[in-house]
Design a protein around this motif. Sequence first.
Motif, short mmCIF file in Angstrom:
data_model
loop_
_atom_site.label_atom_id
_atom_site.label_comp_id
_atom_site.label_asym_id
_atom_site.label_seq_id
_atom_site.Cartn_x
_atom_site.Cartn_y
_atom_site.Cartn_z
N SER A 117 48.02 40.99 30.10
CA SER A 117 46.75 41.65 30.40
C SER A 117 46.77 42.40 31.72
CB SER A 117 45.61 40.62 30.41
OG SER A 117 45.28 40.22 29.10
N PHE A 118 47.70 42.01 32.60
CA PHE A 118 47.81 42.69 33.90
C PHE A 118 49.16 43.36 34.05
CE2 PHE A 118 44.92 39.07 34.26
CZ PHE A 118 43.76 39.73 34.62
N GLY A 119 49.77 43.71 32.90
CA GLY A 119 51.06 44.39 32.92
C GLY A 119 50.92 45.84 33.35
N ALA A 120 52.04 46.41 33.75
CA ALA A 120 52.07 47.82 34.18
C ALA A 120 50.98 48.10 35.20
CB ALA A 120 51.94 48.75 32.99
N VAL A 121 50.92 47.24 36.21
CA VAL A 121 49.97 47.36 37.32
C VAL A 121 48.52 47.43 36.80
CG1 VAL A 121 49.69 48.38 39.60
CG2 VAL A 121 51.78 48.80 38.36
N GLY A 122 48.19 46.53 35.87
CA GLY A 122 46.81 46.39 35.41
C GLY A 122 46.37 47.36 34.34
N THR A 123 47.30 48.08 33.71
CA THR A 123 46.94 49.11 32.74
C THR A 123 46.07 48.61 31.57
OG1 THR A 123 48.88 50.43 33.28
CG2 THR A 123 47.87 50.84 31.14
N PRO A 124 46.36 47.44 30.95
CA PRO A 124 45.51 47.00 29.83
C PRO A 124 44.04 46.83 30.20
CG PRO A 124 47.57 45.79 29.82
CD PRO A 124 47.53 46.56 31.11
N ILE A 125 43.76 46.48 31.47
CA ILE A 125 42.37 46.34 31.90
C ILE A 125 41.83 47.67 32.41
CG2 ILE A 125 40.80 45.16 33.49
CD1 ILE A 125 41.94 43.31 31.40
N LEU A 126 42.55 48.28 33.36
CA LEU A 126 42.05 49.48 34.03
C LEU A 126 42.01 50.70 33.11
CD1 LEU A 126 43.76 49.10 37.51
CD2 LEU A 126 41.37 48.66 36.93
N THR A 147 26.50 50.26 31.70
CA THR A 147 26.19 49.84 33.06
C THR A 147 26.33 51.00 34.01
OG1 THR A 147 26.79 48.34 34.86
CG2 THR A 147 28.58 49.10 33.45
N ASP A 148 25.54 50.95 35.09
CA ASP A 148 25.67 51.97 36.13
C ASP A 148 26.87 51.67 37.01
OD1 ASP A 148 23.42 53.29 35.26
OD2 ASP A 148 22.07 52.05 36.47
N ASN A 149 27.19 50.37 37.17
CA ASN A 149 28.31 49.97 38.03
C ASN A 149 29.50 49.62 37.14
OD1 ASN A 149 29.91 49.24 40.14
ND2 ASN A 149 28.54 47.67 40.94
N PHE A 150 30.11 50.65 36.57
CA PHE A 150 31.11 50.47 35.53
C PHE A 150 32.36 49.74 36.05
CE2 PHE A 150 34.35 52.12 32.54
CZ PHE A 150 33.79 51.62 31.39
N LEU A 151 32.87 50.17 37.21
CA LEU A 151 34.07 49.56 37.76
C LEU A 151 33.86 48.08 38.05
CD1 LEU A 151 36.96 49.94 38.73
CD2 LEU A 151 36.07 50.61 40.97
N SER A 152 32.65 47.71 38.50
CA SER A 152 32.34 46.31 38.77
C SER A 152 32.44 45.48 37.50
CB SER A 152 30.94 46.21 39.37
OG SER A 152 30.57 44.86 39.54
N VAL A 184 34.29 46.14 34.79
CA VAL A 184 35.70 46.05 34.39
C VAL A 184 36.43 45.04 35.27
CG1 VAL A 184 37.88 47.32 34.24
CG2 VAL A 184 35.76 48.38 33.45
N THR A 185 36.15 45.05 36.58
CA THR A 185 36.78 44.10 37.50
C THR A 185 36.36 42.67 37.16
OG1 THR A 185 36.80 45.77 39.24
CG2 THR A 185 37.12 43.49 39.92
N MET A 186 35.08 42.47 36.82
CA MET A 186 34.60 41.14 36.44
C MET A 186 35.28 40.66 35.17
SD MET A 186 30.70 39.85 35.73
CE MET A 186 30.47 40.95 34.33
N VAL A 187 35.42 41.57 34.21
CA VAL A 187 36.13 41.22 32.97
C VAL A 187 37.56 40.79 33.30
CG1 VAL A 187 37.11 42.16 30.84
CG2 VAL A 187 34.74 42.66 31.44
N GLY A 188 38.22 41.53 34.20
CA GLY A 188 39.59 41.18 34.60
C GLY A 188 39.67 39.79 35.20
N GLY A 189 38.70 39.43 36.04
CA GLY A 189 38.69 38.09 36.63
C GLY A 189 38.53 37.01 35.58
N PHE A 213 40.23 38.30 43.51
CA PHE A 213 39.96 38.76 44.88
C PHE A 213 40.55 40.14 45.18
CE2 PHE A 213 39.33 34.19 45.23
CZ PHE A 213 38.14 34.13 45.95
N LEU A 214 41.63 40.53 44.46
CA LEU A 214 42.25 41.83 44.73
C LEU A 214 42.09 42.81 43.57
CD1 LEU A 214 45.61 40.77 46.48
CD2 LEU A 214 43.44 41.45 47.53
N GLY A 215 41.77 42.31 42.38
CA GLY A 215 41.60 43.21 41.25
C GLY A 215 42.72 43.10 40.23
N PRO A 216 42.68 43.91 39.17
CA PRO A 216 43.60 43.75 38.03
C PRO A 216 45.02 44.31 38.22
CG PRO A 216 41.53 44.86 37.42
CD PRO A 216 41.64 44.91 38.90
N GLU A 217 45.30 44.96 39.34
CA GLU A 217 46.60 45.63 39.45
C GLU A 217 47.78 44.68 39.60
OE1 GLU A 217 43.95 46.49 41.21
OE2 GLU A 217 43.66 48.67 41.24
N PHE A 218 47.62 43.61 40.38
CA PHE A 218 48.80 42.85 40.80
C PHE A 218 48.88 41.37 40.39
CE2 PHE A 218 48.04 46.17 44.07
CZ PHE A 218 49.16 46.94 43.80
#
Length: 595
Positions: A157-166, A180-185, A187-192, A250-255
């Motif tokens: 789910s976090f392969g290729a620097v988070g590509t499946p999520i991001l 949602t108005d805060n779309f990135l938030s 997606v980040t919550m889903v990643g967590g 805490f850092l997001g889906p990339e790493f």
Amino acid sequence: MSTGLLAILSILPIAAVGIFLVGLRWPASKAMPVSYIVAVVLALFVWKVPGATVAAASINGLVVAATLLYIIFGAILLLNTLQESGGIKTIREGFIGISPDRRVQVIIIAWLFGSFIEGSAGFGTPAAVAVPLLVGLGFPAMAAVVAGMVIQSTPVSFGAVGTPILVGVQTGLAADASITDNFLSLVTMVGGRVAILHAIIGTLIPLFVVALMTRFFGKNKSFSEGIKIWKFALFAAFAMTIPYVIVANFLGPEFPSMIGGLVGLAIVVTAAKKGFLMPSKEECWDFDDKEHWDPGWTGSIEIKDIAHKSGSMSMVRAWTPYILVGLLLVLTRLKALPLLEWIKSWNVSFPNILGTDISASFQPLYLPGTIFILVSLITFVIHQMNTTSYKRAWAHSGRTMIAASTALVFTVPMVQVFLNSGGGASGFEKMPIVLADGVASLTGDFWPLFSSFIGGLGAFIAGSNTISNMMFSLFQYDVGSKIGVDASWIVALQAVGGAAGNMICVHNVVAASAVVGLVGKEGEVIRKTLIPFIYYATLAGALGYSVVWTADKGFFNLGTVIVTVIAAGAIYIIASNKSRSSTLEVNTSSYKSAK
């Protein structure tokens, strides 16, 4: 036409794979053409998709298949280069220095090193790196492929620097701007939440790997011999998943996968060298002598015990090619570095194929195959190889790649026809959506139990967690909203199931098998990886059901019951394994005495 009947028709290409590849044990080179024909017939005569669209989708599939074959060739070339240079012999000796126990070796290479490579590159690269390395260490080719496929779950789910999520989840949900108005938030919550689910379920994956290996490829055909090192397996699992969850939240889906794998490697290898939780010399597990192996376990690539021309090679020098692979994969995928933009600037594209909306493209420098070939050339220099042996490596790699081409040139076009089946004169949605809609209409409030299986189905079809998430994220969100639960958890279940689906994905299995010359045994591999996939998707669905329905149905709901049963079963199997192992040892000793 009713939703149920459409759903039944849409599953026929997948059923063809199950019947011919898995059930009747046909090689992929024979089973996948049948599946392709079924998909084409349905697209043309039921969905009434224009012939130009079907042809364009098939051409797009051929382009994708060519990129996969390029990656396969690069991976095989790197393995053959290291074999001819003597690097594999040195690496094998180094692992024996850590532990000669094959169970320990497979956890370190497949689970930890594989997770790091998945986090760096994704898209099946771990199998292209870890699987041939295991074969080089003396593993049967099929055991290496099964191990490489099973770990294609937790880190995916976090392969290729988070590509499946991001990219996957974000693109899928972006089709509805009202979410949602805060779309990135979101997606980040889903990643967590994805990371939390993966960490709970993935804790048992290293144990699954060793138990499957000892059961299917051990001399005694025993699950118990794998479960015996449960303490080390759980230690290795937590060494990866704890930093993985922390980074995701805490850092997001990339790493998460990259850092989790790297931290886990540092912890586990250091601990193993100090003997922490290591099996004793008497308990050390190995495969039976090679002459006793089932002929179906071995591929066409024969690993020879070739020493360096000087007689020895330092461990650092032997490992340098793999270190370079990892380093280059990271450097070429980080958005913060200018290298990513440069290597993606060379884009080979085929826009609007046959006048349709379907386009194909690839970036040659960005493909992992380019990195493998580049590192192979560097290895030729730093390992001071002679031209004859290096030519031999290229020739063997080309022959192995060609053997895999028949399966892939039908597998990937079938996928593309299946995915591009919408917009026909019948007015039906594309086949994957019709299939998912049929399941949703039957399940109602029980949908969370099935949502991870839909994600897995998407990955099984498309060969990508990213594509599965693109295809189903909005659908999953809408179903979650309709049944009145927190839809972000349903999307998280989609992403987790999509990651697990990589374990049974046909073209991933074909690619991983081809890397070690194991062509024609894809169905055998899927039958073995189906066990951990069912565990993964079932536990994910149960956890999701428990989370979203606890407020309304109470803590002791169906999801909690299933989670409790699975946890109790795992504890019982581990706790009772000691007595089974003792019985096995007594029987083995008696057998040896009788002989």
